[in-house]
Design a protein around this motif. Sequence first.
Motif, PDB file in Angstrom:
ATOM      1  N   GLY A  36       4.516  19.258  -1.113  1.00  0.00           N
ATOM      2  CA  GLY A  36       5.601  19.802   0.380  1.00  0.00           C
ATOM      3  C   GLY A  36       5.912  21.405   0.842  1.00  0.00           C
ATOM      4  O   GLY A  36       5.930  21.504   1.353  1.00  0.00           O
ATOM      5  N   GLU A  41       3.844  16.267  -5.388  1.00  0.00           N
ATOM      6  CA  GLU A  41       4.995  15.669  -3.834  1.00  0.00           C
ATOM      7  C   GLU A  41       5.738  16.921  -4.053  1.00  0.00           C
ATOM      8  O   GLU A  41       5.741  17.294  -2.595  1.00  0.00           O
ATOM      9  N   GLU A  95       8.562  14.106   0.455  1.00  0.00           N
ATOM     10  CA  GLU A  95       8.001  13.270   1.920  1.00  0.00           C
ATOM     11  C   GLU A  95       9.113  13.667   3.426  1.00  0.00           C
ATOM     12  O   GLU A  95       8.738  14.013   3.838  1.00  0.00           O
TER      13      GLU A  95
END
Length: 421
Positions: free
Chosen positions: A95, A91, A175
Motif C-alpha cells: 500500500g 500489505e 487496505e
Amino acid sequence: MRPSVCFCKQMQTTAYEVVNGSYVPIRDTKQPINVNVKDEVPVAVPAPLEGVGAFQKLPMVMPSVDILFSALKKARRVSATKGIANIAKRERNRGAKQLDALMKELAVPLRMYKENFPNKKTLHPYERSLIELTLGDGNYEEVLRRVDTLRKRVVSVGKEHASLCAKSLTKREAEERLDEGRKKIEEIFNSEGKAVDELMHIAKTLRAMPVVDLETPTLCLVGAPNVGKSSLVRLLSTGKPEICNYPFTTRGILMGHINLSFQNFQVTDTPGLLRRHDEDRNNLEKLTLAVLSHLPTAVLYVHDLTGECGTSPSDQYIIYKEIKERFGDHLWLDVVSKGDLLTDTPVLFITEDSNSDTSELAKYRRVGPDGALRVSVMTKMGIDELKTRVHELLITQLSIIKDGSTEEVEEKVVVPKKQFH
C-alpha cells in the motif's frame, strides 16, 4: 602593545595583451570580469539580443484525465517487496509503495510543466506582448502557479497517506488506508486538474503563434481595418489570410514568406488600427503596435481613400501621422490601395467638414502621402512596381541586419596610473 598598520593593495586579476602599444583586456568567455579599480572608466558591454521561438519549445501537455488514468494504472501494478512473509507487513508495504508511486506519477509531469514553461520575464519583448495580449495579463503566471500548487498538494497528501499505510497494524487496515489515500489524491486531482487543461490550451495557443526570425528581413503591413492589407499579403507572399469586407478580419498576426532572387523574406499582416488613444485600443490593435515596437520590420503602410473600408480618409490621415511619428525610424513605404476605384473627387464622409481641411489633409484625400504608390489588386495596377519597391526595401533591411550583427563594439580601456612599470 602598539597597533600595527597594514596596507593592502588590491590584486589585479584582469589579463592584458599588448596591441599596437596599448594594453587591451583579454575577454573571459566564461564570466564577465568585475573590475573595481579607482579612476578606471567602466566599460559598457551591450546586452545580447534576445531571440524568439520560445513558444515552439513548449512541452506537450497531456489532458488531466489522461495523466490521472495513467498514474492510477501504473500505481496498481506496483507489488510488495519480495521476501516479506508476514501478511500484514506485506500489505502495508504494498500500500505504501502504491501510494508513493501514484504520487510520483502525478507529480513528475506537473513539475516538468512548471520547469519547461518559460518565465515571462525572460522572453523576448515581442513574445511577452503576445502572451499578455492573447491570454490576458497575468493569466499565464496564474495557471502555472495553480499547476505547481496542485503538484504540492498531491505530494503532501501522497506522503501523508503512504506514511499512515506503512504504520498499519493489520492487513485490513493497510487496505483501507490505501483506498483512502488513493481516493483523496483522485479527488484533489479531479477538482484542481482544470489548471492542467488550461495549461494545455495555453501551449496549443502559443505554439500556433507565427515564428518571426530576427535575422530575416520582415515586411509588416499596417493601416486601418479593411483597407486591403490581407489582399496584398496574398499577392506578395505565401501567406493566405482571410479576406472579407468587414473590419478586423485579421484576428491575429499572420505570417507569409517572399522568395525574391533566391532570398527568403517574411511578410506579416497585422490587425487594423482605429483612431483612438492607446488605452482605448483593443488587444488586436495592441498586437500591431507590439510588432512595430519589438520587431525590426520594414513598414508597408496601406491607405484606402475610396471610402469603402469604413474609416474616413481624415481619420486614416490622423492615424497615419501618429504611427509615422512613433515608428518613423523603420524603413517605410506608403501604398494607396483600390486605385481602380479612385476618382478625382476626394471622398467626404458626412461627419467631415471639408471647409476645415488643411492643405496637407486636402492633398492626402486626393493622392495620399507624398511618394505613395497607387495599386489595385483587381486590375493589377502598380503591382509590378510594388513588388520591385518591396524587394528594394527588404534588400536594404537585409544589409542593415547584417551590418548590425557584424559590427564590433569599440571599447576604451583606461589603465590606472602606476599600474604597470
